[in-house]
Design an enzyme around this catalytic site. Sequence first.
Site, short mmCIF file in Angstrom:
data_model
loop_
_atom_site.label_atom_id
_atom_site.label_comp_id
_atom_site.label_asym_id
_atom_site.label_seq_id
_atom_site.Cartn_x
_atom_site.Cartn_y
_atom_site.Cartn_z
N ASP A 24 5.41 -3.37 6.65
CA ASP A 24 6.26 -2.21 6.41
C ASP A 24 7.74 -2.57 6.50
O ASP A 24 8.53 -2.30 5.59
CB ASP A 24 5.96 -1.12 7.44
N GLU A 66 10.45 5.49 5.54
CA GLU A 66 9.60 5.84 6.69
C GLU A 66 10.04 5.13 7.96
O GLU A 66 9.81 5.63 9.06
CB GLU A 66 8.15 5.48 6.36
N ASP A 80 7.80 4.20 0.20
CA ASP A 80 6.73 3.93 1.17
C ASP A 80 6.32 2.48 0.95
O ASP A 80 5.64 2.15 -0.03
CB ASP A 80 5.54 4.86 0.95
N ILE A 93 4.24 0.40 2.52
CA ILE A 93 2.78 0.20 2.53
C ILE A 93 2.14 1.57 2.68
O ILE A 93 2.03 2.10 3.79
CB ILE A 93 2.29 -0.75 3.64
N ASP A 94 1.75 2.16 1.57
CA ASP A 94 1.04 3.44 1.58
C ASP A 94 -0.45 3.13 1.63
O ASP A 94 -0.97 2.45 0.74
CB ASP A 94 1.39 4.22 0.31
N THR A 109 -2.27 2.32 5.04
CA THR A 109 -2.25 1.20 6.00
C THR A 109 -3.65 0.71 6.35
O THR A 109 -3.87 -0.49 6.51
CB THR A 109 -1.51 1.61 7.28
N HIS A 165 -7.16 12.53 6.71
CA HIS A 165 -6.09 12.73 5.73
C HIS A 165 -6.36 13.89 4.78
O HIS A 165 -5.44 14.38 4.13
CB HIS A 165 -5.90 11.45 4.91
N SER A 208 -4.26 5.56 -0.35
CA SER A 208 -2.95 5.41 -0.97
C SER A 208 -2.80 6.11 -2.32
O SER A 208 -3.74 6.71 -2.86
CB SER A 208 -2.60 3.92 -1.15
N LYS A 226 -4.76 6.25 -5.96
CA LYS A 226 -5.57 7.33 -6.56
C LYS A 226 -4.86 7.94 -7.76
O LYS A 226 -5.50 8.30 -8.75
CB LYS A 226 -5.87 8.40 -5.50
N ARG A 265 -6.45 16.94 -2.49
CA ARG A 265 -6.10 16.63 -1.09
C ARG A 265 -5.70 17.93 -0.40
O ARG A 265 -4.59 18.43 -0.58
CB ARG A 265 -4.95 15.61 -1.05
N ASP A 288 4.94 10.07 0.00
CA ASP A 288 3.50 9.94 -0.24
C ASP A 288 3.06 10.51 -1.59
O ASP A 288 1.90 10.31 -1.99
CB ASP A 288 2.72 10.64 0.87
#
Length: 353
Positions: free
Chosen positions: A48, A71, A143, A145-146, A148, A235, A259, A262, A276, A289
């Site tokens: 990150d 972030e 972001d 590293i979306d 993790t 999530h 992440s 999708k 989501r 995100d």
Amino acid sequence: MSLPYAFEKQVALAAVRRACTLTSSVFNKLVKNETLTKGDKSPVTVGDYSAQAVVNTILGHAFPADPIVGEEDAAELRQETGDALKNRIVALANEALTGDLRTGETSDWGLGPGQERTPEELLDVIDRGSDQGGRVGRRWTLDPIDGTKGFLRGGQYAVCLALIVDGQVVLGVIGCPNLPVKSDEPDGPKGCIFVAVKGQGAEQTTLAGDHSVPLTIPPFGPGTLNFLESVEAAHADLAFNNRVSELLNITRAPTRMDSQAKYGCLARGDGGAYLRMPTGTGYQEKIWDHASGSLLVQECGGIITDSRDEPLDFGLGRTLGENYGVIAAGKDVHARVLAAVQQALAEVARNRP
């Protein structure tokens, strides 16, 4: 005359490519080759910070006046107890920044041999990600590293960078180092970048920058529709998604991955809808995100809204405000999914004690 945001697109692609190379290196060096205790997220922390340092360095050179909504901040790294972590991050970031120039890059962006940064310079550039967002002006959101947990298990994760102008996403780039280039060749070459520019459509390219393919969300019939969902139950409300599937008579199993990969899969037709819904009250989705993914869906001919059929608002600050979920799908599917979601929400409300 060049297209709007052509230079921003060139810079963003270079930044995401460099960050994808770095995060892949972190996985190979720190996850594969080191014994991790359960719950140890140190490789994610290293990835990150170092990826944010690289991206922010490039943006800082190309667009010095643009703020960044990120972030991470470097407070932890400025403490004496953070020296070992800081040294590892500095080494990885400088390795990424000083690699040979690639096609489309320039040394003016702080890249290439001899462009090492001091630890203090890299900590300062990490701290550039502290912008609070807002309705007016240009700002980037990142972001590094979306996804993790996907990163740690060698699954899907993404490097996500977007440009927001006056609260509207105008450029989005999603780098997916582990995603197969072709969905029907899961064991084939991996590593894709999805890029969208407002009003100019969207495309998928490889991490090397070749084989660019324009993207359009294909139509889905009742028998072929399925959902793209989060892997982690924390999530998204996966039980709620199952009820929506029942209402739509969906028989195909959901495709689950971490992440914003999708969104890329939705754009190229690997799944029919992205759903989501919040798992509870209180959590607010962060703009980093969803910014890149939301534009990608729209530029591929799709629709993205919340469960009230309202557009996502990227001008509120660092979050999307009160969480009413995210529904993204092609134009032929979105209305059906939205109606089923609203019916399922009504059922939940009736059954609430």
